[in-house]
Design a protein around this motif. Structure first.
Motif, mmCIF file in Angstrom:
data_model
loop_
_atom_site.group_PDB
_atom_site.id
_atom_site.type_symbol
_atom_site.label_atom_id
_atom_site.label_comp_id
_atom_site.label_asym_id
_atom_site.label_seq_id
_atom_site.Cartn_x
_atom_site.Cartn_y
_atom_site.Cartn_z
ATOM 1 N N ALA A 39 0.822 -1.213 0.000
ATOM 2 C CA ALA A 39 0.000 0.000 0.000
ATOM 3 C C ALA A 39 0.856 1.263 0.000
ATOM 4 O O ALA A 39 0.318 2.373 -0.027
ATOM 5 C CB ALA A 39 -0.927 -0.013 1.205
ATOM 6 N N GLY A 40 2.188 1.089 0.060
ATOM 7 C CA GLY A 40 3.081 2.234 0.001
ATOM 8 C C GLY A 40 3.782 2.550 1.307
ATOM 9 O O GLY A 40 4.535 3.522 1.390
ATOM 10 N N TYR A 41 3.558 1.694 2.320
ATOM 11 C CA TYR A 41 4.120 1.953 3.653
ATOM 12 C C TYR A 41 5.180 0.896 3.969
ATOM 13 O O TYR A 41 4.993 0.014 4.796
ATOM 14 C CB TYR A 41 2.992 1.999 4.691
ATOM 15 C CG TYR A 41 2.077 3.174 4.426
ATOM 16 C CD1 TYR A 41 2.227 4.360 5.122
ATOM 17 C CD2 TYR A 41 1.113 3.119 3.425
ATOM 18 C CE1 TYR A 41 1.418 5.458 4.852
ATOM 19 C CE2 TYR A 41 0.307 4.211 3.137
ATOM 20 C CZ TYR A 41 0.462 5.379 3.858
ATOM 21 O OH TYR A 41 -0.318 6.467 3.577
ATOM 22 N N ALA A 42 6.281 1.028 3.252
ATOM 23 C CA ALA A 42 7.337 0.021 3.330
ATOM 24 C C ALA A 42 8.221 0.185 4.557
ATOM 25 O O ALA A 42 8.910 -0.752 4.964
ATOM 26 C CB ALA A 42 8.196 0.073 2.070
ATOM 27 N N HIS A 43 8.218 1.361 5.146
ATOM 28 C CA HIS A 43 9.055 1.629 6.320
ATOM 29 C C HIS A 43 8.229 1.330 7.569
ATOM 30 O O HIS A 43 7.223 1.993 7.836
ATOM 31 C CB HIS A 43 9.553 3.062 6.298
ATOM 32 C CG HIS A 43 10.191 3.433 4.991
ATOM 33 N ND1 HIS A 43 11.461 3.009 4.645
ATOM 34 C CD2 HIS A 43 9.717 4.142 3.941
ATOM 35 C CE1 HIS A 43 11.749 3.466 3.441
ATOM 36 N NE2 HIS A 43 10.715 4.150 2.990
ATOM 37 N N GLN A 44 8.660 0.331 8.331
ATOM 38 C CA GLN A 44 7.841 -0.164 9.433
ATOM 39 C C GLN A 44 8.690 -0.422 10.672
ATOM 40 O O GLN A 44 9.794 -0.962 10.579
ATOM 41 C CB GLN A 44 7.132 -1.455 9.015
ATOM 42 C CG GLN A 44 6.270 -1.304 7.768
ATOM 43 C CD GLN A 44 5.641 -2.616 7.312
ATOM 44 O OE1 GLN A 44 5.740 -3.642 7.995
ATOM 45 N NE2 GLN A 44 4.988 -2.597 6.163
ATOM 46 N N ALA A 45 8.147 -0.015 11.807
ATOM 47 C CA ALA A 45 8.754 -0.333 13.100
ATOM 48 C C ALA A 45 7.637 -0.909 13.957
ATOM 49 O O ALA A 45 6.672 -0.210 14.280
ATOM 50 C CB ALA A 45 9.350 0.910 13.743
ATOM 51 N N PRO A 63 11.181 7.377 5.036
ATOM 52 C CA PRO A 63 12.192 6.493 5.630
ATOM 53 C C PRO A 63 12.530 6.878 7.062
ATOM 54 O O PRO A 63 12.422 8.031 7.461
ATOM 55 C CB PRO A 63 13.414 6.685 4.719
ATOM 56 C CG PRO A 63 12.863 7.198 3.433
ATOM 57 C CD PRO A 63 11.680 8.038 3.808
ATOM 58 N N PHE A 64 12.931 5.865 7.837
ATOM 59 C CA PHE A 64 13.395 6.086 9.203
ATOM 60 C C PHE A 64 14.908 6.202 9.207
ATOM 61 O O PHE A 64 15.599 5.397 8.571
ATOM 62 C CB PHE A 64 13.019 4.913 10.119
ATOM 63 C CG PHE A 64 11.549 4.596 10.166
ATOM 64 C CD1 PHE A 64 10.587 5.586 10.010
ATOM 65 C CD2 PHE A 64 11.116 3.294 10.393
ATOM 66 C CE1 PHE A 64 9.240 5.296 10.064
ATOM 67 C CE2 PHE A 64 9.775 2.986 10.453
ATOM 68 C CZ PHE A 64 8.827 3.988 10.287
ATOM 69 N N ALA A 65 15.408 7.170 9.948
ATOM 70 C CA ALA A 65 16.841 7.226 10.179
ATOM 71 C C ALA A 65 17.235 6.202 11.237
ATOM 72 O O ALA A 65 18.323 5.623 11.191
ATOM 73 C CB ALA A 65 17.248 8.634 10.614
ATOM 74 N N GLU A 66 16.306 5.975 12.198
ATOM 75 C CA GLU A 66 16.522 4.953 13.220
ATOM 76 C C GLU A 66 15.197 4.672 13.919
ATOM 77 O O GLU A 66 14.235 5.436 13.794
ATOM 78 C CB GLU A 66 17.569 5.414 14.239
ATOM 79 C CG GLU A 66 17.222 6.698 14.977
ATOM 80 C CD GLU A 66 18.302 7.109 15.958
ATOM 81 O OE1 GLU A 66 18.749 6.250 16.736
ATOM 82 O OE2 GLU A 66 18.699 8.292 15.937
ATOM 83 N N ARG A 92 12.918 7.913 14.356
ATOM 84 C CA ARG A 92 13.409 9.219 13.929
ATOM 85 C C ARG A 92 13.326 9.242 12.415
ATOM 86 O O ARG A 92 13.957 8.431 11.727
ATOM 87 C CB ARG A 92 14.848 9.454 14.391
ATOM 88 C CG ARG A 92 15.324 10.896 14.138
ATOM 89 C CD ARG A 92 16.774 11.085 14.563
ATOM 90 N NE ARG A 92 16.951 10.828 15.976
ATOM 91 C CZ ARG A 92 16.737 11.734 16.935
ATOM 92 N NH1 ARG A 92 16.328 12.937 16.611
ATOM 93 N NH2 ARG A 92 16.942 11.421 18.200
ATOM 94 N N LEU A 93 12.527 10.162 11.901
ATOM 95 C CA LEU A 93 12.342 10.247 10.464
ATOM 96 C C LEU A 93 13.548 10.923 9.816
ATOM 97 O O LEU A 93 14.248 11.708 10.461
ATOM 98 C CB LEU A 93 11.085 11.060 10.141
ATOM 99 C CG LEU A 93 9.783 10.596 10.793
ATOM 100 C CD1 LEU A 93 8.654 11.557 10.445
ATOM 101 C CD2 LEU A 93 9.428 9.178 10.359
ATOM 102 N N GLU A 94 13.777 10.612 8.560
ATOM 103 C CA GLU A 94 14.800 11.339 7.816
ATOM 104 C C GLU A 94 14.395 12.808 7.781
ATOM 105 O O GLU A 94 13.284 13.150 7.409
ATOM 106 C CB GLU A 94 14.950 10.773 6.402
ATOM 107 C CG GLU A 94 15.668 9.440 6.358
ATOM 108 C CD GLU A 94 16.065 9.051 4.939
ATOM 109 O OE1 GLU A 94 15.641 9.748 3.994
ATOM 110 O OE2 GLU A 94 16.794 8.066 4.784
#
Length: 262
Positions: free
Chosen positions: A50-56, A73-76, A94-96
């Motif tokens: 769905a476009g939400y590839a960055h996951q924590a 993207p997440f920086a960490e 922490r977002l880019e």
């Protein structure tokens, strides 16, 4: 940037609703609480498609669980255990670009608002105290941060359907409201939703399943919050609660809260 928070009350059960929300509202970051699933069963692939590839994600079987899914993207990413319990109530990223997002699911607190006889209520108050201590020692108010989640407290009289009737009901008792105020005052957090909606106006994000006609009765509480630190206050552009998603087939008892930042 659009950030949303939603106590989804089982992400697997309500995945179609989540996907529809992502398509219709297009948040850049969605923070979920009460995902109620172990990490290996989290619907990561469907959300990535769905476009939400960055996951924590941080989950456990049947209870609690938090997740942050993002187009940014997440920086960490990191998480903490609170009150010595590994019960999956916090996820940070922490977002880019530097903005730090903290996603919380504060304990509900049970039914009896007395920590001497109710361990769940004692846990809730201890959790809030630890939030004050940790943010005060580990973070600074000058840092651009967002705190979101189901904080399980409706602080204002207009955050509940009846201030008088709920004064002794867990989620709106004076001791809880005072404890949440200490968290908010610790770093001078700005209530992003009330930044746009006057405190004189009734506003809810949760309606009990016990009400046969929840919309007509409208006996809600504002348990879900988005706060920002002072550096982000000038960037606040809008806020809303997607009340319609409390309805429909197999809904969560919470509605998403959405905040837009420039």
């Amino acid at each position: 940037m659009r950030i949303a928070t939603w106590n989804i009350n089982s992400v697997r059960l309500r995945l179609p609703t989540v996907l529809r929300f992502l398509q219709e509202q297009a948040p850049d970051v969605l923070c979920l609480q009460e995902t109620k699933t172990e990490d290996q069963h989290f619907p990561a692939e469907a959300l990535a498609e769905a476009g939400y590839a960055h996951q924590a994600i941080r989950g456990q079987k049947s209870y609690n669980g938090v997740a942050v899914v993002s187009r940014v993207p997440f920086a960490e990413s990191d998480s903490r255990d609170w009150c010595g319990k590994s019960d999956c109530r916090h996820q940070a990223v922490r977002l880019e670009g530097g903005i730090e997002v903290h996603n919380f699911y504060v304990p509900a607190g049970g039914d009896e608002p007395d920590p001497a006889v109710n361990d769940k209520f004692a846990h809730k108050l201890a959790f809030l105290d630890e939030m004050v201590e940790w943010f005060g020692s580990a973070r600074k108010s000058s840092e651009p941060m967002v705190l979101v989640g189901d904080l399980n407290i409706a602080p204002l009289e207009t955050d509940v359907w009846s201030h008088k009737q709920l004064l002794k009901v867990v989620s709106h008792t004076p001791v809880e409201v005072e404890a949440l105020a200490k968290v908010q005052d610790g770093l001078g957090w700005v209530d992003a939703v009330r930044h746009f909606v006057p405190e004189t106006e009734k506003l809810y994000s949760w309606w009990s399943y016990r009400s046969r006609d929840w919309e007509k009765a409208d006996k809600g509480r504002r348990l879900d919050h988005v706060w920002v630190t002072e550096p982000l206050k000038p960037r606040l552009k809008g806020a809303s609660i997607a009340k319609a998603l409390r309805g429909g087939e197999k809904p969560s008892d919470h509605a998403p809260v959405i905040v837009d930042l420039d």
